[in-house]
Write a protein that holds these residues in place. Structure first.
Motif, PDB file in Angstrom:
ATOM      1  N   GLY A 230     -77.511   5.646   2.297  1.00 34.16           N
ATOM      2  CA  GLY A 230     -76.741   4.402   2.319  1.00 34.16           C
ATOM      3  C   GLY A 230     -75.876   4.216   3.545  1.00 34.16           C
ATOM      4  N   GLN A 231     -75.728   5.245   4.332  1.00 38.37           N
ATOM      5  CA  GLN A 231     -74.880   5.149   5.523  1.00 38.37           C
ATOM      6  C   GLN A 231     -75.715   4.601   6.681  1.00 38.37           C
ATOM      7  OE1 GLN A 231     -72.685   8.689   6.222  1.00 38.37           O
ATOM      8  NE2 GLN A 231     -71.279   7.704   7.612  1.00 38.37           N
ATOM      9  N   ARG A 232     -75.992   3.307   6.621  1.00 40.39           N
ATOM     10  CA  ARG A 232     -76.800   2.619   7.626  1.00 40.39           C
ATOM     11  C   ARG A 232     -76.165   1.282   7.957  1.00 40.39           C
ATOM     12  NH1 ARG A 232     -82.035   4.499   8.323  1.00 40.39           N
ATOM     13  NH2 ARG A 232     -82.647   6.159   6.906  1.00 40.39           N
ATOM     14  N   THR A 233     -76.665   0.652   9.009  1.00 38.46           N
ATOM     15  CA  THR A 233     -76.166  -0.668   9.373  1.00 38.46           C
ATOM     16  C   THR A 233     -76.716  -1.705   8.405  1.00 38.46           C
ATOM     17  OG1 THR A 233     -78.025  -1.221  10.821  1.00 38.46           O
ATOM     18  CG2 THR A 233     -76.170  -0.009  11.828  1.00 38.46           C
ATOM     19  N   GLU A 234     -76.131  -2.872   8.411  1.00 33.55           N
ATOM     20  CA  GLU A 234     -76.602  -3.954   7.548  1.00 33.55           C
ATOM     21  C   GLU A 234     -78.055  -4.296   7.855  1.00 33.55           C
ATOM     22  OE1 GLU A 234     -75.559  -8.568   6.323  1.00 33.55           O
ATOM     23  OE2 GLU A 234     -74.079  -7.390   7.427  1.00 33.55           O
TER      24      GLU A 234
ATOM     25  N   SER B  49     -79.271   6.482  -1.891  1.00 33.21           N
ATOM     26  CA  SER B  49     -78.278   7.532  -2.106  1.00 33.21           C
ATOM     27  C   SER B  49     -76.965   7.156  -1.421  1.00 33.21           C
ATOM     28  CB  SER B  49     -78.795   8.869  -1.553  1.00 33.21           C
ATOM     29  OG  SER B  49     -77.810   9.860  -1.712  1.00 33.21           O
ATOM     30  N   LEU B  50     -75.925   7.035  -2.229  1.00 37.61           N
ATOM     31  CA  LEU B  50     -74.610   6.640  -1.722  1.00 37.61           C
ATOM     32  C   LEU B  50     -73.614   7.791  -1.801  1.00 37.61           C
ATOM     33  CD1 LEU B  50     -74.514   3.162  -3.478  1.00 37.61           C
ATOM     34  CD2 LEU B  50     -75.211   3.673  -1.134  1.00 37.61           C
ATOM     35  N   GLU B  51     -74.106   8.969  -2.089  1.00 35.55           N
ATOM     36  CA  GLU B  51     -73.256  10.148  -2.228  1.00 35.55           C
ATOM     37  C   GLU B  51     -72.494  10.413  -0.928  1.00 35.55           C
ATOM     38  OE1 GLU B  51     -73.667  14.707  -3.866  1.00 35.55           O
ATOM     39  OE2 GLU B  51     -75.380  13.806  -2.850  1.00 35.55           O
ATOM     40  N   GLY B  52     -71.222  10.691  -1.053  1.00 32.08           N
ATOM     41  CA  GLY B  52     -70.395  11.025   0.101  1.00 32.08           C
ATOM     42  C   GLY B  52     -69.758   9.830   0.787  1.00 32.08           C
ATOM     43  N   LEU B  53     -70.132   8.619   0.369  1.00 33.06           N
ATOM     44  CA  LEU B  53     -69.544   7.425   0.969  1.00 33.06           C
ATOM     45  C   LEU B  53     -68.288   7.021   0.207  1.00 33.06           C
ATOM     46  CD1 LEU B  53     -72.709   5.184   1.548  1.00 33.06           C
ATOM     47  CD2 LEU B  53     -71.576   6.680   3.196  1.00 33.06           C
ATOM     48  N   GLU B  54     -67.345   6.418   0.924  1.00 38.42           N
ATOM     49  CA  GLU B  54     -66.145   5.876   0.283  1.00 38.42           C
ATOM     50  C   GLU B  54     -66.552   4.685  -0.590  1.00 38.42           C
ATOM     51  OE1 GLU B  54     -63.073   7.127   0.486  1.00 38.42           O
ATOM     52  OE2 GLU B  54     -63.840   8.748   1.749  1.00 38.42           O
ATOM     53  N   ALA B  55     -65.688   4.304  -1.530  1.00 39.10           N
ATOM     54  CA  ALA B  55     -65.993   3.231  -2.479  1.00 39.10           C
ATOM     55  C   ALA B  55     -66.371   1.931  -1.777  1.00 39.10           C
ATOM     56  CB  ALA B  55     -64.811   3.008  -3.415  1.00 39.10           C
ATOM     57  N   ASP B  56     -65.618   1.545  -0.735  1.00 32.42           N
ATOM     58  CA  ASP B  56     -65.942   0.327   0.026  1.00 32.42           C
ATOM     59  C   ASP B  56     -67.344   0.405   0.619  1.00 32.42           C
ATOM     60  OD1 ASP B  56     -63.351  -0.717  -0.364  1.00 32.42           O
ATOM     61  OD2 ASP B  56     -63.356  -1.550   1.669  1.00 32.42           O
TER      62      ASP B  56
ATOM     63  N   MET C  33     -70.051   0.102  -2.115  1.00 30.89           N
ATOM     64  CA  MET C  33     -70.197  -1.287  -2.568  1.00 30.89           C
ATOM     65  C   MET C  33     -70.925  -2.118  -1.532  1.00 30.89           C
ATOM     66  SD  MET C  33     -66.511  -1.984  -4.327  1.00 30.89           S
ATOM     67  CE  MET C  33     -66.890  -3.235  -5.543  1.00 30.89           C
ATOM     68  N   ARG C  34     -70.577  -1.945  -0.283  1.00 35.35           N
ATOM     69  CA  ARG C  34     -71.188  -2.697   0.809  1.00 35.35           C
ATOM     70  C   ARG C  34     -72.692  -2.395   0.892  1.00 35.35           C
ATOM     71  NH1 ARG C  34     -72.617  -0.542   4.832  1.00 35.35           N
ATOM     72  NH2 ARG C  34     -73.385  -1.490   6.688  1.00 35.35           N
ATOM     73  N   ALA C  35     -73.045  -1.107   0.914  1.00 35.65           N
ATOM     74  CA  ALA C  35     -74.450  -0.717   1.041  1.00 35.65           C
ATOM     75  C   ALA C  35     -75.270  -1.210  -0.156  1.00 35.65           C
ATOM     76  CB  ALA C  35     -74.564   0.794   1.183  1.00 35.65           C
TER      77      ALA C  35
ATOM     78  N   ALA D  32     -65.855  -6.331   0.251  1.00 32.96           N
ATOM     79  CA  ALA D  32     -66.835  -5.410  -0.340  1.00 32.96           C
ATOM     80  C   ALA D  32     -67.028  -5.713  -1.822  1.00 32.96           C
ATOM     81  CB  ALA D  32     -66.383  -3.970  -0.140  1.00 32.96           C
ATOM     82  N   ARG D  33     -65.935  -6.001  -2.527  1.00 34.73           N
ATOM     83  CA  ARG D  33     -66.019  -6.299  -3.956  1.00 34.73           C
ATOM     84  C   ARG D  33     -66.850  -7.550  -4.210  1.00 34.73           C
ATOM     85  NH1 ARG D  33     -64.071  -8.990  -8.185  1.00 34.73           N
ATOM     86  NH2 ARG D  33     -62.817 -10.421  -6.987  1.00 34.73           N
TER      87      ARG D  33
END
Length: 197
Positions: free
Chosen positions: A78-82, A102-109, A112-114, A155-156
């Motif tokens: 999930g740690q990718r650009t839009e 997989s969004l593991e390790g990412l902050e809540a914002d 949600m964004r990813a 993000a919400r």
């Protein structure tokens, strides 16, 4: 052809079957306290239906990445650009590939964004690619919270809008939402209300 997914046995030993066609035509909500077996139930559902239907899993804790070993799910970090998330989601729909976001390790914002970007891109796919997809969102209250918390409003709104589209308007586009949450009170009402199972 009617396909019954083996979910276990009921009291008395009879098999507990879940009709995959019915599941794809409706939406499912799984609710239970922490440790009650929600993720186990989702995994059983995914494992038993993997051969029958394309699957996309929004995985905030990294619980489902091992599906790639046994069933060939593509794991998307999930740690990718839009632009990267939109491109991947579009190709997932076009090529009918099962995947785990997989969004593991990412902050809540960031989670949600990813998730919001990915789900919106799947929702916005061309009509030619509206094949049936089982879209499983674990810990759905993180992506469709009933109240704003410690995350940015941007993000919400993005995440809540994507979850609302999935659960309210996704069926027409082939997206069958399956969401799991700890408490209904933590989940946005318009998202939970659409689940008929």
């Amino acid at each position: 052809m009617k396909v019954g997914i083996d979910m276990g046995t009921v009291q008395g030993g009879a098999p507990a079957k879940l009709d995959i066609e019915e599941l794809l035509a409706t939406r499912l909500l799984v609710q239970g306290n922490s440790g009650s077996g929600k993720s186990h139930l989702l995994r059983r559902l995914l494992e038993q239906s993997a051969q029958w239907v394309q699957q996309v899993i929004i995985d905030p804790e990294g619980d489902f990445v091992t599906l790639s070993d046994r069933f060939g799910h593509v794991v998307v970090d999930g740690q990718r650009t839009e632009a990267e998330l939109v491109g991947i989601a579009t190709r997932i729909r076009q090529h009918r590939v099962s995947c785990v976001l997989s969004l593991e390790g990412l902050e809540a914002d960031e989670q949600m964004r990813a998730a919001g970007i990915f789900l919106n891109a799947m929702f916005d796919a061309d009509r030619d690619y509206w094949y049936p997809v089982l879209v499983v969102v674990d810990e759905a209250q993180l992506f469709a919270p009933s109240v704003s918390g410690e995350v940015s409003e941007e993000a919400r709104k993005l995440s809540l809008g994507a979850m609302t589209n999935l659960m309210c308007r996704g069926r027409k586009r082939g997206l069958a939402g399956v969401i799991a949450t700890q408490r209904l009170a933590k989940l946005a009402k318009n998202v939970a209300a659409e689940a008929s199972n």
